[in-house]
Design an enzyme around this catalytic site. Structure first.
Site, PDB file in Angstrom:
ATOM      1  NE  ARG A  18      -2.203  -1.262   3.472  1.00 33.61           N
ATOM      2  CZ  ARG A  18      -2.528  -0.933   4.710  1.00 33.61           C
ATOM      3  NH1 ARG A  18      -3.634  -0.254   4.949  1.00 33.61           N
ATOM      4  NH2 ARG A  18      -1.776  -1.284   5.722  1.00 33.61           N
ATOM      5  CG  ASN A  36      -4.507  -4.080   3.554  1.00 37.37           C
ATOM      6  OD1 ASN A  36      -3.903  -4.081   2.491  1.00 37.37           O
ATOM      7  ND2 ASN A  36      -3.880  -4.075   4.718  1.00 37.37           N
TER       8      ASN A  36
END
Length: 89
Positions: A18, A36
């Protein structure tokens, strides 16, 4: 302007993906987010100039050296007001 959504499957959580994608999204001056999902996948929504969105796709497919993609689902996504490229929690 285009907007794409990718769902990334494989070893994609807990490996810095990320943050890696946020850095590249900001550098490419894209709008959108990375987050997520509860099933262990990662969702990426990126909006901007077509060439820059395609560049992010290339970066996603290359990974960060720690991630391992097993599958990627891609779809066109509605143009929105996402603000700067960021991590959603």
């Amino acid at each position: 302007m285009v907007c794409k959504r990718w769902i990334l499957y494989g070893r994609v959580q807990g490996v810095g993906l990320r943050h890696f994608l946020r850095v590249h999204g900001v550098r490419l001056q894209l709008e959108g987010y990375v987050r997520n999902l509860p099933d262990g996948s990662v969702e990426v929504v990126a909006q901007g100039e077509k060439e820059k969105v395609l560049k992010l796709k290339t970066i996603i497919l290359q990974g960060n050296g720690f991630s391992r993609l097993e599958d990627v689902q891609e779809e066109d996504f509605p143009i929105g007001n996402y603000g700067s490229f960021h991590i959603e929690y």
